[in-house]
Design a protein around this motif. Structure first.
Motif, PDB file in Angstrom:
ATOM      1  N   PHE A 128      31.667 -18.213 -12.479  1.00 19.47           N
ATOM      2  CA  PHE A 128      30.589 -17.695 -11.623  1.00 19.47           C
ATOM      3  C   PHE A 128      29.930 -18.807 -10.789  1.00 19.47           C
ATOM      4  CE2 PHE A 128      30.665 -15.246 -15.633  1.00 19.47           C
ATOM      5  CZ  PHE A 128      31.266 -14.098 -15.130  1.00 19.47           C
ATOM      6  N   GLU A 129      30.761 -19.758 -10.315  1.00 17.94           N
ATOM      7  CA  GLU A 129      30.262 -20.773  -9.380  1.00 17.94           C
ATOM      8  C   GLU A 129      30.811 -20.557  -7.975  1.00 17.94           C
ATOM      9  OE1 GLU A 129      31.053 -24.660 -10.827  1.00 17.94           O
ATOM     10  OE2 GLU A 129      29.527 -24.573 -12.418  1.00 17.94           O
ATOM     11  N   ARG A 130      31.814 -19.653  -7.866  1.00 14.67           N
ATOM     12  CA  ARG A 130      32.417 -19.379  -6.566  1.00 14.67           C
ATOM     13  C   ARG A 130      32.578 -17.863  -6.409  1.00 14.67           C
ATOM     14  NH1 ARG A 130      34.662 -23.898  -4.297  1.00 14.67           N
ATOM     15  NH2 ARG A 130      34.803 -25.733  -5.664  1.00 14.67           N
ATOM     16  N   PRO A 131      32.487 -17.351  -5.205  1.00 17.02           N
ATOM     17  CA  PRO A 131      32.650 -15.909  -5.002  1.00 17.02           C
ATOM     18  C   PRO A 131      33.985 -15.390  -5.515  1.00 17.02           C
ATOM     19  CG  PRO A 131      31.694 -16.913  -3.054  1.00 17.02           C
ATOM     20  CD  PRO A 131      32.074 -18.036  -3.947  1.00 17.02           C
ATOM     21  N   GLU A 132      35.061 -16.144  -5.316  1.00 17.27           N
ATOM     22  CA  GLU A 132      36.358 -15.664  -5.768  1.00 17.27           C
ATOM     23  C   GLU A 132      36.431 -15.561  -7.288  1.00 17.27           C
ATOM     24  OE1 GLU A 132      36.835 -20.083  -4.601  1.00 17.27           O
ATOM     25  OE2 GLU A 132      35.785 -18.266  -3.898  1.00 17.27           O
ATOM     26  N   ALA A 242      19.161 -14.681  -5.734  1.00 19.25           N
ATOM     27  CA  ALA A 242      20.415 -15.287  -5.274  1.00 19.25           C
ATOM     28  C   ALA A 242      20.160 -16.348  -4.212  1.00 19.25           C
ATOM     29  CB  ALA A 242      21.345 -14.209  -4.736  1.00 19.25           C
ATOM     30  N   MET A 243      19.229 -16.093  -3.272  1.00 22.24           N
ATOM     31  CA  MET A 243      18.996 -17.010  -2.162  1.00 22.24           C
ATOM     32  C   MET A 243      18.176 -18.213  -2.578  1.00 22.24           C
ATOM     33  SD  MET A 243      20.632 -15.729   0.391  1.00 22.24           S
ATOM     34  CE  MET A 243      19.911 -16.623   1.767  1.00 22.24           C
ATOM     35  N   ARG A 244      17.218 -18.038  -3.472  1.00 18.29           N
ATOM     36  CA  ARG A 244      16.283 -19.105  -3.790  1.00 18.29           C
ATOM     37  C   ARG A 244      16.692 -19.913  -5.027  1.00 18.29           C
ATOM     38  NH1 ARG A 244      13.157 -21.570  -0.716  1.00 18.29           N
ATOM     39  NH2 ARG A 244      11.579 -21.864  -2.331  1.00 18.29           N
ATOM     40  N   PHE A 245      17.460 -19.303  -5.916  1.00 18.95           N
ATOM     41  CA  PHE A 245      17.783 -19.999  -7.146  1.00 18.95           C
ATOM     42  C   PHE A 245      19.297 -20.132  -7.314  1.00 18.95           C
ATOM     43  CE2 PHE A 245      13.503 -18.373  -7.696  1.00 18.95           C
ATOM     44  CZ  PHE A 245      12.848 -19.488  -8.196  1.00 18.95           C
ATOM     45  N   THR A 250      20.010 -15.058 -10.919  1.00 22.90           N
ATOM     46  CA  THR A 250      20.350 -13.727 -10.394  1.00 22.90           C
ATOM     47  C   THR A 250      20.744 -12.786 -11.517  1.00 22.90           C
ATOM     48  OG1 THR A 250      21.083 -14.711  -8.308  1.00 22.90           O
ATOM     49  CG2 THR A 250      21.858 -12.481  -8.817  1.00 22.90           C
ATOM     50  N   VAL A 251      21.639 -13.240 -12.380  1.00 28.29           N
ATOM     51  CA  VAL A 251      22.071 -12.376 -13.470  1.00 28.29           C
ATOM     52  C   VAL A 251      20.930 -12.172 -14.470  1.00 28.29           C
ATOM     53  CG1 VAL A 251      22.985 -14.151 -15.057  1.00 28.29           C
ATOM     54  CG2 VAL A 251      24.047 -11.911 -14.968  1.00 28.29           C
ATOM     55  N   GLY A 252      20.029 -13.152 -14.586  1.00 33.92           N
ATOM     56  CA  GLY A 252      18.860 -12.963 -15.449  1.00 33.92           C
ATOM     57  C   GLY A 252      17.958 -11.861 -14.926  1.00 33.92           C
ATOM     58  N   ALA A 253      17.700 -11.872 -13.605  1.00 28.52           N
ATOM     59  CA  ALA A 253      16.877 -10.819 -13.013  1.00 28.52           C
ATOM     60  C   ALA A 253      17.547  -9.458 -13.160  1.00 28.52           C
ATOM     61  CB  ALA A 253      16.623 -11.142 -11.541  1.00 28.52           C
ATOM     62  N   LEU A 298      26.684 -13.102  -3.719  1.00 24.82           N
ATOM     63  CA  LEU A 298      25.775 -13.746  -2.771  1.00 24.82           C
ATOM     64  C   LEU A 298      25.281 -15.078  -3.338  1.00 24.82           C
ATOM     65  CD1 LEU A 298      24.118 -13.683  -0.177  1.00 24.82           C
ATOM     66  CD2 LEU A 298      22.362 -12.377  -1.411  1.00 24.82           C
ATOM     67  N   ALA A 299      24.916 -15.099  -4.622  1.00 18.96           N
ATOM     68  CA  ALA A 299      24.383 -16.322  -5.227  1.00 18.96           C
ATOM     69  C   ALA A 299      25.425 -17.427  -5.258  1.00 18.96           C
ATOM     70  CB  ALA A 299      23.899 -16.030  -6.647  1.00 18.96           C
ATOM     71  N   THR A 300      26.685 -17.078  -5.605  1.00 16.72           N
ATOM     72  CA  THR A 300      27.718 -18.111  -5.637  1.00 16.72           C
ATOM     73  C   THR A 300      28.026 -18.616  -4.227  1.00 16.72           C
ATOM     74  OG1 THR A 300      29.379 -16.348  -5.650  1.00 16.72           O
ATOM     75  CG2 THR A 300      28.778 -17.327  -7.768  1.00 16.72           C
ATOM     76  N   GLY A 301      27.969 -17.707  -3.223  1.00 16.77           N
ATOM     77  CA  GLY A 301      28.162 -18.158  -1.856  1.00 16.77           C
ATOM     78  C   GLY A 301      27.075 -19.137  -1.438  1.00 16.77           C
ATOM     79  N   VAL A 302      25.807 -18.779  -1.768  1.00 16.44           N
ATOM     80  CA  VAL A 302      24.691 -19.673  -1.442  1.00 16.44           C
ATOM     81  C   VAL A 302      24.830 -20.994  -2.208  1.00 16.44           C
ATOM     82  CG1 VAL A 302      22.186 -19.955  -1.624  1.00 16.44           C
ATOM     83  CG2 VAL A 302      23.145 -17.764  -0.872  1.00 16.44           C
ATOM     84  N   LEU A 303      25.261 -20.884  -3.482  1.00 14.07           N
ATOM     85  CA  LEU A 303      25.449 -22.093  -4.288  1.00 14.07           C
ATOM     86  C   LEU A 303      26.463 -23.025  -3.639  1.00 14.07           C
ATOM     87  CD1 LEU A 303      25.117 -23.763  -6.901  1.00 14.07           C
ATOM     88  CD2 LEU A 303      26.913 -22.348  -7.910  1.00 14.07           C
TER      89      LEU A 303
END
Length: 854
Positions: A128-132, A242-245, A250-253, A298-303
Motif C-alpha cells: 500500500f505504498e503505490r497505486p498498483e 489521503a491528501m494531507r497525511f 486514510t485507512v484509519g479514517a 489516492l493516498a498512495t498516489g499522493v505519497l
C-alpha cells in the motif's frame, strides 16, 4: 514500534511470492499464534452475531483481513491459529463438525492465498505504498481469495443440509462480500499501522491529525444517527486523510467510519436502511470498501508524488551543492595548478611560431633560474640556455616535430642563469589551425633528482649481492650487472639486446615466452622465492637452481621489469641436509618409542616365568634330576639376561624422554664401591681374574645410591668381561677438591681411539664379533652409565693406551659432603698409573650386572 521486530520480519521474495520464515523461538511463535487465535475468534464471533441471511454467512467478516495481515507479518506458520479460530467460531455457530471443518479449511486457504498474493503483488509488509499495489491487492487478495472461502463454505453448508441449494447464490454473495470488505478494510489497517510512517513530511501535524479524527467521528455520528442519504459526506474526510497525511491515516479514517456505520445501521439508522439488515449491511460494506480503495489509491498516489518531490528536492540541493563546490574548485584550479607544477617541478610553455613569442609558466622560470623581465621570450633565447652538448639534439627534435606534425619527448641538460646544470624532460606537440602548424605547446620537468636516482640505482645494482637482469616489455635484456656475468658466464655484450630466453633451460623455454607475455599484460611485483622451483641456464649448458623477484617499473620508454636472480644452490643443499637430519631425528625418536614399548611388553611375562623357574628348581613341584636342575639354572640365567635387557631398554626410554628421576641422599662412596667389588668376587674368581677395591675413609656425596651402584656394577662387569684369566681389575676411590671419583682399571682388551669415539653410543659394541661372541650384551650399559653420571652433574670418561693394554673408566661425582680420609695405596705391580681421561665417546658392549640390581 514494529510489532514483528521482536520476532524477526519475513523477507519477501517478490519473484517467487514467498517469504523466508524468520527464526523465532517456540515461545514467541506460540504467543503470537495464541494472540491471532483469540483476535480471530472474537472478531468472527462478533461478525456471525450480526443479523444476516444465514447464521454462517455475514456481510461483516473482519477475520479475513486479520488472517491475511498476520500471515504476512509473521509467516505462514501461523495458519494453525487461524484454522483453530475458524473451526471454533463456526462450531459455536452451527454445532455441525463436518461443515465447520470445511469452513475452517476454506477460511485458512483464503488467508494463505491472500497473504501469498500480497507478498507477490502488493509488496508484502510494505504494501500500500503505490497505486498498483492497492489495485493488485484489491483484485487478487480481496477479490479472488475470498471466493475460495465462500465457495468451500457455502458448498459445505448445502452438502450438510444447513442451507438450501436455492439460497446458494445469495449466501455465497453475502459470504464473499463480507470477506472482501474485511480484507480491504482490516488488512491495510494492520499492515500500515504496524510500522512507522515512511515519509518525514507527515511529521509535525499531530494537531491536524487529532482534529481530523474528531471531525471524522463527528461526521460519522451525524450521518449514521439519521436516515438521511448523506453517505457521500464521508468522501471528503477520506480525501482529506489521503491528501494531507497518507495511506495509514486514510485507512484509519475509513475504519473509524465503518465501525460507526455498522453500529448505526444495526440500530436502524443511516442512509442504507432499505430492505432487511443483511441487504443494508451488504450495501454499507460495499460502500465502505469502495471508499477505502479509492482513498488508498489516492493516498498512495499522493505519497509517491511527495516522495518524488522529496527526492527531487534532495537531488536539486545536491546538484546545487555540487555546482557550488565545482565553482569553488574552478576558482582554485589555477592556484592548484601552480602548486602542482611547483611540487612536481613541471613548467609549461607555449611558442607562437608566427610571432616567435614564447610564453612560460612561473615554474618554468624557476626551473631555468630566470626572471620574466630578464628573458627575451623567444625560441633563440630558450635555446641559449640549453647545454651546448644537447643543443643540436633539441633543435633537431623541434624541427622534426614541426615538419611531421608529431609530438616529441626527450631528456637534455640546461644551464641555469646561475651556471648550475640540471636535467629536464621535455614534451611538446604542434598546435594546428586549419591544418597549419601555428605553434608548439608542451611542458618541461626538472628530472635532475631522477637522473641522480638512476645513477644511484645503477650503483646499487652493481654492488648488490644478487644478479640483476633488466628486460623490456618484449623480453629483451637491456641491462645486466657484474653478478649476472658471474652467475651466467656471459659478458654484458653477449646478454644485452638478446631475449631473456637465452638464460632459460630448453625444457621450459617455449612455455616461458607465454608466461612472460602474460606477465606483461598484468605486471605485479613478485617477491623473491614465491614458491616456484626455478632453474637458470649458464653459458656452459649447466643448470642452476635460482630464486627470482620481479619488479615492474613504468618508465617514459615503456615498461621494464627488474629481475633479481639469486643462486640458491647452497641453500638447496643445506635444506636437503636439514631434511635428512630431521628424518634421522624422527627415526631416532621412533626407535626410542619402540624400545620403550617393547621393553614394557617384554617385562610383563618375565616375573611369572622367573617365579615358576625358581619354584621348579627349589623342588616345590617335586625333586629334580641333576640334568633338570642344570637346565633350570640355565633357564634362570637366561631370564636374568632378558630382565637386564628389559631394564636397560626401560632406562634408555626414560633417559631419552627426560622422565628419569634421581632420589638423592647422602651416599658413602667407599661403601658403594665395596658393595660392587663384593658382588663380583665370585664371578672374578671363576674367570681367573684378580678383583680388588681401593677405598678411602669418609667420602660422602649427595647422590642416588641405586643409580650410582648401577653405574659401578656396569663398569666392574664390563671390565671383568674383557679381562682374560690371569688379569687384574682394580676399583679405586679418589677425591680432588669437592669431587669424588671412582676409577675402574683393567688389564684387558684395551681400546683404539676409533673405538673410544663410539664407546658411549647406544646399541654399540666396539669389539669385533670374535671378541664379543663369548661376551654377549645389549650395547646399552655404558650409554646408560654415562647418562646417569651426567644426570648427577658428574662425568664418565675412558682412556686406553691401545689394544691389549687395558682400559681406565673414570666416574666422577661432584658435591663432596665430608673431607677425604687417608690417601689410597700405590698401584701394585702390573698396573700402570692412571692416564688422563680421553674424550668421552660411546659404549663398547652391553655391561651386565646382577639381576638383583635396580
Amino acid at each position: 514500534m514494529d510489532p514483528a521486530a521482536s520476532l524477526g520480519e519475513p523477507q519477501a521474495d517478490v519473484a517467487s511470492g514467498s517469504a523466508a520464515e524468520p527464526k523465532r523461538s517456540k515461545t514467541a511463535i506460540l504467543g503470537v499464534g495464541l494472540a491471532v487465535f483469540v483476535v480471530y475468534y472474537l472478531s468472527g464471533f462478533v461478525g456471525l452475531a450480526l443479523p444476516t441471511i444465514h447464521e454462517s454467512a455475514t456481510p461483516v467478516w473482519a477475520p479475513t483481513g486479520i488472517a491475511i495481515a498476520s500471515l504476512v507479518l509473521f509467516g505462514r506458520r501461523l495458519w494453525p491459529a487461524i484454522a483453530a479460530g475458524a473451526l471454533l467460531v463456526n462450531l459455536n455457530t452451527s454445532g455441525h463438525l463436518a461443515s465447520s471443518l470445511a469452513i475452517a479449511f476454506g477460511n485458512t486457504a483464503e488467508g494463505l492465498l491472500g497473504a501469498w498474493v500480497t507478498m507477490r503483488f502488493a509488496g508484502g509488509r510494505k504494501a500500500f505504498e503505490r497505486p498498483e499495489q492497492v489495485v493488485g491487492f484489491a483484485v487478487l487478495a480481496a477479490g479472488l481469495a475470498p471466493m475460495a472461502s465462500a465457495t468451500v463454505g457455502v458448498t459445505s453448508l448445502v452438502a450438510s443440509g444447513l442451507a438450501s441449494a436455492g439460497s446458494f447464490g445469495a449466501v455465497w454473495l453475502t459470504w464473499w462480500l463480507g470477506d472482501a470488505a474485511g480484507a480491504i478494510i482490516v488488512t491495510p489497517l494492520v499492515l500500515l499501522w504496524a510500522r512507522k510512517p515512511s515519509l518525514e513530511a507527515y511529521r509535525g501535524r499531530r494537531a491536524e491529525a487529532v482534529f481530523m479524527g474528531a471531525a471524522t467521528l463527528a461526521l460519522a455520528l451525524a450521518i449514521f444517527t439519521t436516515r438521511l442519504p448523506l453517505s457521500f459526506l464521508t468522501i471528503p474526510v477520506v480525501i482529506w486523510a489521503a491528501m494531507r497525511f497518507g495511506p495509514r491515516e486514510t485507512v484509519g479514517a475509513a475504519f473509524l467510519l465503518n465501525t460507526v456505520a455498522i453500529v448505526g445501521t444495526l440500530q436502524g439508522r443511516g442512509p442504507f436502511q432499505f430492505g432487511d439488515f443483511n441487504t443494508a449491511l451488504l450495501a454499507l460494506q460495499g460502500f465502505v470498501a469502495i471508499t477505502t480503495l479509492t482513498g488508498l489509491i489516492l493516498a498512495t498516489g499522493v505519497l509517491q508524488q511527495r516522495l518524488a518531490a522529496v527526492a527531487l528536492k534532495r537531488g536539486s540541493d545536491e546538484l546545487e551543492r555540487r555546482v557550488s563546490d565545482r565553482t569553488v574548485q574552478l576558482q582554485a584550479s589555477e592556484a592548484r595548478l601552480k602548486e602542482a607544477q611547483a611540487l612536481s617541478r613541471v613548467g609549461s610553455f607555449d611558442w607562437d611560431t608566427a610571432s616567435n613569442r614564447v610564453t612560460w609558466s612561473d615554474e618554468l622560470y624557476r626551473i631555468y633560474g630566470l626572471h620574466p623581465q630578464g628573458f627575451a621570450a623567444t625560441f633563440e633565447a630558450y635555446i641559449a640556455h640549453v647545454h651546448p652538448e644537447h643543443r643540436r639534439q633539441v633543435q633537431a627534435a623541434v624541427e622534426k616535430a614541426l615538419a611531421d606534425r608529431q609530438a616529441f619527448e626527450h631528456d637534455y641538460r640546461i644551464v641555469r642563469a646561475d651556471g648550475q646544470e640540471r636535467w629536464v624532460h621535455a614534451r611538446g606537440e604542434p598546435v594546428l589551425q586549419a591544418g597549419k602548424v601555428v605553434g608548439l605547446r608542451g611542458y618541461c620537468q626538472d628530472i635532475t633528482g631522477r637522473k641522480s636516482a638512476e645513477e644511484r640505482f645503477q650503483r646499487i645494482i652493481e654492488s648488490g649481492p644478487d644478479a640483476f637482469v633488466i628486460v623490456d616489455a618484449k623480453g629483451i635484456m637491456v641491462e645486466v650487472n657484474r653478478q649476472a656475468e658471474t652467475l651466467f658466464g656471459y659478458t654484458p655484450e653477449e646478454m644485452v639486446g638478446r631475449p631473456i630466453e637465452l638464460l632459460i633451460p630448453d625444457s621450459v623455454k617455449d612455455r616461458h615466452v607465454g608466461y612472460r607475455e602474460s606477465y606483461v599484460k598484468d605486471p605485479q611485483p613478485r617477491p623473491m622465492g614465491a614458491g616456484l622451483e626455478l632453474k637458470a641456464l649458464r653459458k656452459d649448458g649447466t643448470e642452476v637452481p635460482v630464486e627470482i623477484s620481479l619488479s615492474p617499473v613504468q618508465t617514459p620508454d615503456g615498461l621494464i621489469v627488474i629481475s633479481a636472480i639469486r643462486d640458491v644452490t647452497e641453500r638447496k643443499r643445506a635444506q636437503s641436509e636439514r631434511a635428512e637430519l630431521e628424518r634421522l631425528r624422527a627415526m631416532d625418536q621412533f626407535k626410542a618409542q619402540f624400545i620403550n614399548m617393547a621393553a614394557h611388553e617384554l617385562n610383563t611375562p618375565l616375573t611369572p616365568i622367573k617365579l615358576q623357574a625358581h619354584l621348579l628348581r627349589s623342588g616345590a613341584s617335586g625333586p629334580l634330576t641333576d640334568q633338570q636342575r642344570r637346565s633350570m639354572e640355565i633357564l634362570e640365567r637366561s631370564v636374568d639376561r632378558v630382565a637386564l635387557l628389559v631394564q636397560n631398554m626401560l632406562d634408555v626410554g626414560r633417559i631419552q624422554s627426560g622422565r628419569i628421576e634421581l632420589k638423592k641422599g647422602p651416599l658413602d662412596v667407599n661403601a658403594a664401591v665395596q658393595e660392587a667389588v663384593d658382588a663380583f668376587q665370585e664371578i672374578a674368581r671363576q674367570a681367573g681374574v684378580h678383583l680388588e677395591g681401593w677405598t678411602q675413609g669418609d667420602l660422602w656425596v649427595e647422590a642416588d645410591a641405586a643409580r650410582v651402584s648401577q653405574v659401578l656394577f656396569n663398569l666392574v662387569s664390563n671390565a671383568l668381561k674383557f679381562t682374560p684369566g690371569g688379569g687384574r681389575v682394580i676399583v679405586e676411590v679418589r677425591h680432588e677438591g669437592r669431587e669424588a671419583s671412582v676409577v675402574v682399571r683393567d688389564t684387558g682388551a684395551g681400546l683404539t681411539s676409533e673405538q673410544m669415539a663410539r664407546l658411549f653410543q647406544p646399541f654399540t659394541q666396539v669389539h669385533d664379533r670374535a671378541q664379543t661372541a663369548s661376551r654377549p650384551g645389549t650395547g646399552l650399559g655404558l650409554y646408560i652409565s654415562k647418562q646417569l653420571a651426567e644426570l648427577h652433574g658428574g662425568t664418565l670418561t675412558v682412556s686406553s693406551l691401545g689394544p691389549g693394554q687395558g682400559s681406565d673408566f673414570t666416574f666422577t661425582l661432584p658435591g663432596l659432603l665430608l673431607p677425604a680420609g687417608p690417601a689410597s695405596p700405590r698401584a701394585p705391580a702390573g698396573l700402570r698409573a692412571p692416564e688422563p681421561p680421553a674424550v668421552p665417546a660411546a659404549p663398547p658392549s652391553p655391561v651386565e650386572k646382577p639381576s638383583t640390581h635396580p
